[in-house]
Design an enzyme around this catalytic site. Structure first.
Site, PDB file in Angstrom:
ATOM      1  N   LYS A  81      13.256  18.494 -21.134  1.00  9.42           N
ATOM      2  CA  LYS A  81      13.880  17.732 -19.924  1.00  9.42           C
ATOM      3  C   LYS A  81      15.151  17.377 -20.243  1.00  9.42           C
ATOM      4  CE  LYS A  81      13.035  13.716 -16.496  1.00  9.42           C
ATOM      5  NZ  LYS A  81      12.123  12.534 -16.878  1.00  9.42           N
ATOM      6  N   SER A 156       9.334  12.761 -12.152  1.00 15.40           N
ATOM      7  CA  SER A 156      10.617  13.146 -12.239  1.00 15.40           C
ATOM      8  C   SER A 156      11.106  14.662 -13.130  1.00 15.40           C
ATOM      9  CB  SER A 156      11.553  11.706 -12.172  1.00 15.40           C
ATOM     10  OG  SER A 156      11.587  12.273 -14.209  1.00 15.40           O
ATOM     11  N   SER A 180       6.025   9.904 -14.130  1.00 12.69           N
ATOM     12  CA  SER A 180       7.208  11.387 -14.675  1.00 12.69           C
ATOM     13  C   SER A 180       6.667  12.710 -15.553  1.00 12.69           C
ATOM     14  CB  SER A 180       8.281  10.702 -14.634  1.00 12.69           C
ATOM     15  OG  SER A 180       8.878  10.207 -13.910  1.00 12.69           O
TER      16      SER A 180
END
Lengths: 492, 477
Positions: A81, A156, A180
């Site tokens: 990420k 997210s 997330s």
């Protein structure tokens, strides 16, 4: 060239193939890079790719395998990420503010994976500064859900979820502040785990809300997650909230029987309101499976869970408003051109560098911390947070894990909730309380709703009970194949 | 109208630690700009603070030294504001739960012991520096100082004059150096004071509106700034004006304070507990360990010097000016085996004067306690007169050497041999019959003439008391 089915091979199998030299890390990594090449124009799961750098790592891994010094993850490409700082990699956190920031150091998580010999496949797209539940706040454009590109992937960590779902990567790191990891895992039909707060070092993980942020990982199945956690979890003196505990093998108890397991079903999660019928149905089937595996269900009460969304949207923005103050255009990151003076430089750099959702949260956070409002909002929210912690403690006196929906619905459409932030915030209603309490939680695929969109099942464990969560998930995955489903778009 | 001055002092003492309070970067002064700023000090994305235990230990030390409460649990908070030399956009400080609460500083002002209560002392990080010179139309940022540990020590508004304020600040300065938590270097900014000053009519309970004066980087400036500010406030009030609560900056060149910012533009710092740091837990064991290493404190030592050595409060205060000086005195006293008064006179007199003249620290003094002890012994046994001893002290200071060897070498020893002195006197009387007659006729002034001549005859080495006695005896016939 390669006889490996990238769409349905576990990490353990990949590792076996690498160690037995059935395939080299370079070949394997190149094969994933090729998939990314073919599919990511549609999915937009990656912000940054750097095949040369990636393949150098693959060659290093091959050399290590040749020296017979390989660990269980050596040579396996993993997507990270874009919230994790990785030396030499553009590290944007999904924001224009950091669109020029090349990290000069490695996050603890990156250090660990590098030391294990994995290759960084690329940096995955995400909501700006991890603020969002649909990936629509990314400066780099939204990620598309591989099951239906007209739907959001969740957020997210939408890039990581979509990459794993479309098998662009065998696994991806992610972070979870209010859901997330779990919510995008659910919406994209993959498995994801957020460990206990303090298990994974936050050093080098760009902060959103420090008391809630926790790194974790996504992969098709729980067994993969267990292997990844073995590498990822560990004490780090550079994070004062990191917890020192004896090393643990998260794969050790995967195969234990479930006989006697007490599954807690929280009343508020099953009360009906907000949970769509398709999600409800998938949950019922999952419970049926668990009962057949010898588990028993008990009802538990989480009386304050209804307050978790408002509490979260006081505390997380409060911390964020302060955490994001460092982005001032002075030392790195986006700097407005031709500022008139210092204040102008600050105002314009921040006005230009941050997107609307980030600004909304900075404003909310500044407001709840300001003189005269602090007690009514911030302190009050902290008090309720403690009540939520107590609720979970009471619940775990009666059960071993808590089971419920991860998200109230399957993946929704783009722009469906952007005009109403509160509707968007409510998509995390079942995940947020877990962060507030600092508990470990995971989401695993549990079926499909209308239009063939995945439904996720959430498992919540007591503190440091990751091994049990993985065990409970793994046993389910041994008798179901939801986690093996690959979106049609990804079948090449 | 008679006015009462009310002053409280806030002090930032830079704690003597090798690395910063939340990072591993060095705290050494004077490095190239930004050479001592690591990723944490630069506030790169993703970095986190880790508390330096040594800084906490220094705070505990201070708390114990001032008789304060050391909190078993204190909390770091973020003070949010934007400034280019504040890289995170917030300063990590302590707000609602400081590590040290209460306590007091005892000090000596105008020959009186006074006490100022302390409100609190808390740990925080320093900011960097903005450099406005050397960059045409731009500002430079040096983050070497960013993250340096500070102890902010806040006094109650117990001070009633500029002189007292300075005496307090000096005592605090002495104390933090004494207990080893701060190097006290004011030029380098290791010890910085702000003064909160207000005035009120004598007899009024309510405090007047205060102004905070910043930038007091020497005791002299502190005194001048406060004196100016007091005059300004009294003048303003007597002219029918009112004081506006504001921060003022002292300008030493013009000897005045100027308004910097008023309360109206005071920022809302949005303090909240720093979620990156756990509360600081200080166990009783830790406190006990620190207490065991705490030296005797200056105020206690001062009292002991008065009580057990019979020294004046003034001398005791001078001798406890620094740990090194007190140590010097005590070593000397021990070597000499008594006569604290003689030791004190010499240490407070010749020794301190010589230190000041040569601008040296006690540790750098060329005359050791042993040398000074040897010298004092020769005073005690009558070998040296006070005057001769002072001369010899200067020789020791300038050139060094052993006291007895120098006495022999320079023929400095005092003549206390009655036979020798009588011979000199007899020769003198024989040579000056007229003056002898004058004296015997009652002209007492002539006595001085004989003393002078006798001293001259023996190059000033005669034991003066003995010489006087013998001379009177002989003159009396």
């Amino acid at each position: 060239m390669m006889s490996i089915d990238l769409e349905n091979t576990s990490l353990r199998q990949l590792s076996q193939a690498l160690v037995t030299r059935q395939v080299s890390s370079r070949e394997l990594t190149q094969a994933y890079l090729d998939r990314v090449q073919r599919l990511d124009a549609t999915l937009n799961a990656f912000i940054t790719l750097d095949p040369e750098r990636t393949l150098r790592q693959a060659d290093d891994a091959d050399a290590r395998i040749a020296r017979a010094q390989a660990g269980p993850l050596t040579g396996i490409p993993i997507a990270h990420k874009d919230i994790f700082c990785a030396t030499g990699w553009l590290t944007t956190c999904g924001s224009k503010m950091l669109s020029n920031f090349v990290a000069p150091y490695d996050a603890h998580v990156i250090e660990r994976f590098n030391a294990a010999g994995t290759c960084t496949l690329g940096k995955t797209n995400m909501d700006e500064f991890a603020m969002g539940s649909s990936n629509e706040t990314s400066f780099y454009g939204p990620v598309k859900n591989p099951w239906n590109p007209a739907r959001v992937p969740g957020g997210s960590s939408g890039g990581s979820a979509a990459a794993v779902a479309a098998r662009l990567a065998p696994a991806a790191t992610a972070t979870d502040t209010g859901g997330s990891i779990r919510q995008p895992a659910a919406l994209c039909g993959v498995s994801g785990i957020k460990p206990t707060y303090g298990r994974v070092s936050r050093y080098g993980m760009i902060a959103y809300a420090s008391s809630l942020d926790q790194g974790g990982v996504m992969a098709p199945c729980a067994e993969d997650l267990a292997l990844l956690l073995n590498t990822m979890v560990g004490f780090d003196a550079r994070d004062s909230t990191s917890i020192e505990r004896p090393a643990e093998d998260f794969t050790a108890q995967l195969e234990q029987p479930l006989q006697g397991l007490r599954i807690g079903l929280p009343k508020p999660f099953f009360a009906g309101e907000g949970v769509s019928a398709e999600v409800q149905q998938a949950l019922e089937s999952a419970l049926h499976v668990y009962r057949s595996l010898g588990a028993q269900c008990v009802t538990v009460d989480l009386p304050h869970s209804g307050l978790s969304v408002p509490v979260y949207y006081v505390l997380a923005p409060a911390e964020a408003s302060s955490n994001l103050s460092r982005y001032d255009g002075v030392r790195y990151g986006w700097r407005a051109a031709q500022a008139q003076d210092l204040i102008d430089l600050y105002e314009r750099s921040r006005a230009e560098g941050f997107g609307p959702e980030v600004k909304r949260r900075i404003l909310t956070g500044s407001y709840v911390l300001s003189q005269g409002y602090y007690d009514a909002y911030y302190l009050q929210a902290q008090r309720v947070r403690r009540l939520i912690v107590e609720d979970f403690k009471a619940a775990f006196a009666h059960c071993d894990v808590i089971l419920g929906p991860t998200a109230p619905t399957v993946a929704f459409g783009f722009n469906e909730k952007t005009s109403d932030p509160v509707q968007m915030y409510l998509s995390d209603i079942f995940t947020i309380s877990v962060n507030l309490a600092g508990l470990p939680g995971m989401s695993i695929p549990a079926g499909f709703g209308a239009e063939n969109l995945p439904v996720g099942l959430q498992l919540i464990g007591n503190y440091f009970d990751e091994a049990r969560l993985l065990h409970v998930a793994h046993r389910y995955q041994q008798v179901t194949d939801w986690h093996r489903q690959v979106p049609p778009l990804a079948r090449l | 109208m008679d006015w009462e001055v009310v002053i409280g002092i806030e002090t930032h003492a830079q704690l003597a630690t090798r690395s910063k309070i939340f990072s591993g970067a060095s705290t050494r002064f004077g490095a190239e700009p930004n050479a001592q700023a690591c990723a944490v000090d630069l506030a790169l994305p993703g970095v986190l603070p880790v508390l330096n235990r040594q800084a906490v230990e220094h705070a505990i030390r201070f708390g114990l030294a001032v008789g304060a409460t050391v909190a078993p649990r204190s909390v770091f908070a973020r003070k949010n504001y934007f400034y280019p030399d504040l890289p995170k956009g917030y300063q990590i400080s302590q707000y609602e739960r400081p590590v040290v609460s209460g306590g007091a500083i005892r000090f000596f002002s105008a020959e009186q012991e006074k006490t100022v209560r302390l409100t609190r002392a808390h740990l925080e990080e320093d900011a960097g520096k903005s450099l406005h010179e050397d960059f045409q139309g731009r500002s430079g940022i040096d983050l070497n100082r960013a993250g340096t540990p500070l102890l902010e020590i806040v006094s109650e508004p117990d001070l009633r004059s500029a002189a007292d304020a300075v005496a307090y600040a000096r005592a605090l300065h002495q104390l933090v150096i004494w207990i080893g938590i701060c190097d006290g270097n004011m030029q380098e900014g290791s010890f910085r004071c702000d003064a909160n000053v207000s005035v009120r009519p004598v007899g009024q309970d309510e405090l007047g509106t205060r102004c905070e004066i910043k930038n007091l980087n020497s005791f002299r400036f502190m005194e001048k700034a406060i004196l100016y500010e007091v005059r300004r406030q009294i003048r303003t009030l007597e002219d029918g004006g009112s004081i506006i609560q504001e921060t003022r900056l002292y300008d030493p060149e013009r000897d005045e304070t100027r308004a910097m910012r008023s309360k109206e533009d005071a920022q809302d710092y949005r303090y909240f507990p720093d979620p990156d740091l756990l509360p600081v837990r200080i166990s009783e064991d830790w406190v006990a360990q620190v207490r065991a290493t705490l030296p005797e404190l200056p105020a206690d030592m001062r009292a002991r010097f008065v009580q057990s050595y019979g020294l004046s409060a003034y001398d005791a205060d001078l001798l406890t000016g620094s740990q090194a000086l007190a140590q010097y005195f005590q070593t000397l006293h021990q070597l000499l085996g008594g006569d604290a008064k003689l030791c004190a006179n010499w240490v407070c007199g010749e020794f301190l004067a010589a230190l000041r003249r040569s601008e040296r620290e006690v540790q750098e003094a060329p005359v050791t306690p042993q040398q000074l002890c040897d010298l004092l012994r020769r005073i005690q046994d009558g070998t040296l007169s006070g005057k001769m001893a002072k001369e010899l002290f200067d020789v020791l200071w300038q050139e060094g050497g052993a006291v007895d060897a120098l006495i022999a070498q320079r023929g400095l020893s005092q003549i206390s041999d009655a036979g020798v002195l009588e011979q000199i006197i007899d020769a003198l009387l024989a040579a000056h019959p007229a003056q002898v007659a004058e004296f015997r006729a009652g002209k007492d002034k002539v006595f001085g003439f004989f003393v002078g001549r006798a001293m001259k005859a023996c190059a000033g080495r005669a034991n003066p008391e003995q010489l006087n006695a013998l001379l009177r005896q002989r003159l009396a016939g």
